[in-house]
Write an enzyme that holds these catalytic residues in place. Structure first.
Site, PDB file in Angstrom:
ATOM      1  CG  ASP A  40     -20.783   0.809  -0.365  1.00  0.00           C
ATOM      2  OD1 ASP A  40     -21.854   1.413  -0.211  1.00  0.00           O
ATOM      3  OD2 ASP A  40     -19.866   0.819   0.475  1.00  0.00           O
ATOM      4  CB  SER A  84      -0.923   0.018   1.225  1.00  0.00           C
ATOM      5  OG  SER A  84      -1.572   1.271   1.331  1.00  0.00           O
TER       6      SER A  84
END
Length: 397
Positions: free
Chosen positions: A182, A78
């Site tokens: 979502d 990340s």
């Protein structure tokens, strides 16, 4: 002009994440998924009663680059967090300490449940979506992972299959509800349109949003949200239980939008729960009214629906807080008495913190930002404001 700069910024982000991927792993990406964040305009609490949700994908995105490995290891990097994880298909159990990596593991398991044979991957993630603001970062990561796995390991994978895979990951492996709104929003969104999720039909429908002369602002209250998940989950569960009691009556309609408040007088539940369920019934009707207003390009009617929704969430469902109410009130101070109801604002998401959204006129945007300086003086910490646009949905490059 704003669209041009956003497109240029996205290209620069992609160049950065591709370069970092090559530097980290020594190989070039084979697939890149770009998934937008999202916020819900109305109806985000109606999934359990097969209601509708109105959402908007935003031009702040999560980018995932992947390349195949020859073993069964998944290496995750990340860039946003500066964190690395290493997982294997032989050990994908949920571990609290793995945090964001659990989303990736859940999607891998969901693919394997579908009979797909996977090899390991090198993965690099860069998210521009504001973290911990309720703008869909976890589900954006899941959708991105599903899309790249589909590109590399499935001959064809329609969007409907991606929806099923991510919902299965959420429900079975992450023990949450499906988060259908979502997923459908970020998969099916188009620039300049909102997305209506029909939870009963499991379908998405586009609804054009008239953005001319308007600015959309998300404001993160930065209220610590450690109580939000637990309190909201408990409150919603009580509403679900009350709704299930109503459904036991065979004469009652299945869809919340057709359920009249009078039916709730017939069940034995505390008055506070009854009040909250009635507010959800009204919210369901409000979603339909808002969509009809947008179709007629009647933004004044749309604004009235949004503003009344916040009042219900504050007074009846009781999930707002002083910070959110302050932000909404500042936005509504720009309502023009000669042209009322062309400005609207509402909390979005779980409440008890998180974000508000405001739809303002062009000339009110900068003055609104200036008023946020008062927020820190009153509450002791800063709010963060983000101007956003209706975005395209997820894509794989």
């Amino acid at each position: 002009m704003l669209y041009y700069f956003n497109t240029l910024a996205m290209m620069l982000r992609m160049q950065r994440v591709e370069s970092c991927h090559t530097e980290e792993y020594g190989d070039e990406p084979e697939a890149i998924a770009v998934v937008p964040g999202r916020f819900h305009l109305l109806g985000e609490y109606l999934w359990f009663a097969q209601g509708n949700t109105l959402s908007m994908a935003i031009d702040q995105t999560l980018t995932l680059c992947v390349s195949r490995r020859k073993d069964s290891t998944f290496r995750l990097f990340s860039l946003t967090l500066g964190e690395r994880r290493k997982i294997s298909t032989a050990n994908l159990r949920y571990r609290k300490e793995d945090r964001w990596a659990n989303s990736v593991k859940a999607v891998i398991l969901s693919f394997m449940d579908g009979g797909y044979h996977l090899t390991g991957l090198n993965c690099t993630i860069l998210s521009q979506i504001p973290p911990d603001a309720g703008l869909g970062t976890p589900n954006a990561l899941k959708v991105a992972m599903a899309l790249v796995l589909g590109r590399l390991f499935a001959a064809t994978l329609p969007k409907e299959s991606v929806v099923s895979i991510v919902e299965h990951a959420n429900e079975r492996y992450l023990k949450t509800h499906a988060h259908r709104a979502d997923i459908l929003c970020v998969l099916f969104a188009k620039q300049g349109s909102c997305v209506r999720t029909d939870h009963r039909k499991k379908q998405a429908e586009l609804c054009q949003f008239p953005s001319e002369g308007k600015r959309i602002v998300l404001t993160d209250s930065r209220v610590p949200r450690f109580i939000a998940r637990e309190e909201f989950t408990a409150r919603l569960k009580r509403c679900v239980d009350a709704y299930e009691l109503v459904k036991r009556n065979p004469d009652m309609p299945r869809a919340m939008s057709k359920l009249m408040a009078a039916a709730l007088e017939e069940i034995d539940v505390p008055e506070g729960i009854r009040r909250r369920v009635i507010s959800l019934v009204r919210e369901s009707l409000g979603v339909d009214e808002a969509i009809e207003a947008l179709r007629k390009r009647d933004f004044a009617a749309f604004s009235r629906v949004v503003n009344r929704s916040h009042e219900r969430l504050r007074d009846r469902f009781e999930i707002s807080c002083p910070e959110l109410d302050w932000l909404v009130k500042r936005a509504l101070e720009f309502v023009d008495p000669d042209a009322p109801d062309v400005v609207c604002s509402r909390l979005t998401g779980r409440g008890f913190g998180g974000c508000t959204y405001a739809i303002l006129r062009d000339q009110d945007f900068e003055p609104y930002l200036e008023r946020l300086d008062e927020y820190e003086r009153i509450f002791g910490f800063k709010a963060a404001a983000y101007e956003v646009q209706c975005s395209e949905g997820a894509r794989v490059l």
